[in-house]
Design an enzyme around this catalytic site. Structure first.
Site, mmCIF file in Angstrom:
data_model
loop_
_atom_site.group_PDB
_atom_site.id
_atom_site.type_symbol
_atom_site.label_atom_id
_atom_site.label_comp_id
_atom_site.label_asym_id
_atom_site.label_seq_id
_atom_site.Cartn_x
_atom_site.Cartn_y
_atom_site.Cartn_z
ATOM 1 N N LYS A 233 43.641 49.334 40.041
ATOM 2 C CA LYS A 233 44.736 48.981 40.940
ATOM 3 C C LYS A 233 44.268 48.689 42.362
ATOM 4 C CE LYS A 233 48.709 51.047 38.636
ATOM 5 N NZ LYS A 233 49.822 52.014 38.746
ATOM 6 N N ARG A 234 43.145 49.283 42.756
ATOM 7 C CA ARG A 234 42.701 49.048 44.126
ATOM 8 C C ARG A 234 42.206 47.616 44.324
ATOM 9 N NH1 ARG A 234 37.046 49.912 44.636
ATOM 10 N NH2 ARG A 234 36.090 50.699 42.730
#
Length: 467
Positions: free
Chosen positions: A239-240
């Site tokens: 997700k980063r």
């Protein structure tokens, strides 16, 4: 050649992520290329983490991507009797046995093995005890103690595993549910899967599965393990690095065909070609052109592809896709024909449907709001005369189209007032749209229509007169 049957088997413990979608796509394309069958299976034996919401999210994502399946979805939790049947075969032939070692005992022996410098695998304590069913007992696979298991991978080539390095894995847990490595073999075997195409995080599971096939006397499917997808920092995609859920891309205004095109190019190539129709993908796809190295996810490349697909779409096809974005932005509804004309003017510049929806605001709202800086710079008293001359001419115009509008502007601004067209065009743009950037001025005037254009020009003139 045997009929090709592939499968996609996600676990419903969350959304369908980019990596999973690519795996599903590769299986779908491989089956379609050979005129075979594509099966969808939901591996839901992890009853703690599996949810109905996740199942729906996976099915929604598959449908949005148009990866239609020929059979399924099959659910592992509805196939428990099938697993029992194959467990009995392994028990009857001596390839499996019951074990009553407790978790505490196993942990103590694991620590003991580590301390002694040994591999912390199951030590085979229950192998020859001849135990039968009982409370808190598991069923283990009797792994060969010697020899080598070879995985002839369609992508990576041959990989060798020493059997002595593998332990007696659990086939059935004490709660009666099968483990992943056992259930997947039974599923693939009974569904006649010919090609298992999956992420290379499964490579170490495969020799264990091969041994189970062999213990069952069953032919092996062909295995192909696809390298993982990395973020631009070469770490595993997460997700980063940005959105990883397929449906997040739908919500951000990406087109499914753009995402499909991008995902297939993450690890597969056909010469230097970048953009493919579905028909081309089906015709060209094969595992021989899947790379052996991890792929790097590039959001800018996906954005570029999405812009291309938006530009190439038929305007009326984009209209229903824009509706959720209009609703989210609170825009009033307009006739589809009108919206399609507006869409056409924004297709060359919009990269996502969300961007397009935001850029269409001035077409859809009743009253435009001026950007403060734009109004200060362009809606000045020096423009009163030009607006004062344009409004009556436009009022008298019978055929309100691009050609006539351009002639009228040129006559008044250039010929009569001796100004450059741009000197007045930008203030008119701000009056009609509220901003300084928009599609071609005469395009938007023609679409907005005479009534709206005159209303907004008069409002701008009042604004200037009030200064």
């Amino acid at each position: 050649m045997e009929p090709v049957i592939t499968r996609f088997a996600p676990s419903p413990t969350g959304y369908l992520h980019i990596g999973g979608a690519r795996t599903g796509l590769f299986n779908w394309l491989f089956a379609r290329h050979f005129g075979g069958k594509f099966i969808l299976r939901i591996e839901d034996t992890d009853q703690v983490r599996s949810t109905e919401a996740s199942i729906k999210a996976i099915l929604d994502a598959m449908e949005w991507l148009s990866l239609e399946w020929d059979e399924g979805p099959y659910y592992q939790t509805k196939r428990l009797e099938v697993y029992k049947e194959y467990l009995k075969k392994l028990l009857d032939t001596g390839h499996a046995y019951y074990c009553d070692c407790t978790p505490d005992e196993l942990e103590a022996r694991r620590k003991e093995a580590l301390a002694a410098g040994r591999k912390p695998k199951y030590d085979g304590r229950c192998r020859e005890r001849g135990l039968g069913p009982g409370p808190n007992r598991v069923i283990r696979f009797r792994c060969p103690a010697t020899g080598t298991t070879v995985l002839n991978d369609l992508i990576k080539g041959p990989i060798f595993f020493e059997n002595s390095e593998m332990d007696d894995l659990i086939l059935e847990r004490s709660d009666g549910l099968p483990t992943y490595n056992f259930a997947v073999v039974v599923d693939d075997l009974t569904m006649n899967i010919t090609h298992v195409i999956r992420g290379d995080d499964h490579v170490n599971n495969t020799p264990r599965q091969i041994l189970i096939y062999q213990a069952l006397g069953a032919p092996l499917p062909h295995f192909g393990h696809v390298p993982m997808i990395l973020g631009q920092d070469k770490a595993r995609l997460s997700k980063r690095h940005g959105a990883t859920s397929v449906m997040e891309y739908k919500e951000m205004g990406y087109l499914p065909d753009a995402l499909i095109n991008y995902l297939v190019r993450l690890g597969w190539a056909h010469g230097d070609q970048e953009i493919f129709s579905r028909e081309e993908l089906i015709a060209y796809f094969g595992l021989n052109n899947v790379g052996k190295s991890p792929s790097v996810f590039n959001p800018e490349k996906l954005l570029w592809l999405n812009a291309h697909y938006i530009k190439e779409s038929k305007p009326d096809a984009l209209v229903p896709l824009l509706d959720p974005f209009f609703e989210k932005l609170g825009y009033p509804r307009k006739p589809a024909e009108y919206v399609a004309k507006a869409v056409e003017t924004l297709q060359p510049r919009a990269r996502t449907l969300e961007e397009m929806a935001q850029g269409m605001k001035f077409y859809l709202v009743d009253e435009v709001e001026y950007d403060a800086a734009a109004a200060k710079k362009f809606l000045t008293p020096t423009m009163r005369e030009a607006f004062g001359r344009l409004i009556p001419v436009l009022e008298e115009m019978d055929v309100f189209n691009e050609e006539n509008l351009e002639k009228a502007f040129h006559q008044i601004v250039v010929t009569e007032m001796g100004l450059k067209l741009g000197k007045v065009a930008q203030p008119v743009r701000v009056a009609l749209t509220g901003v300084t950037v928009s599609p071609g001025l005469f395009e938007i005037i023609g679409i907005l229509g005479k009534e709206t254009v005159l209303k907004r020009l008069r409002k701008a003139l009042e604004y200037m007169n009030a200064q």
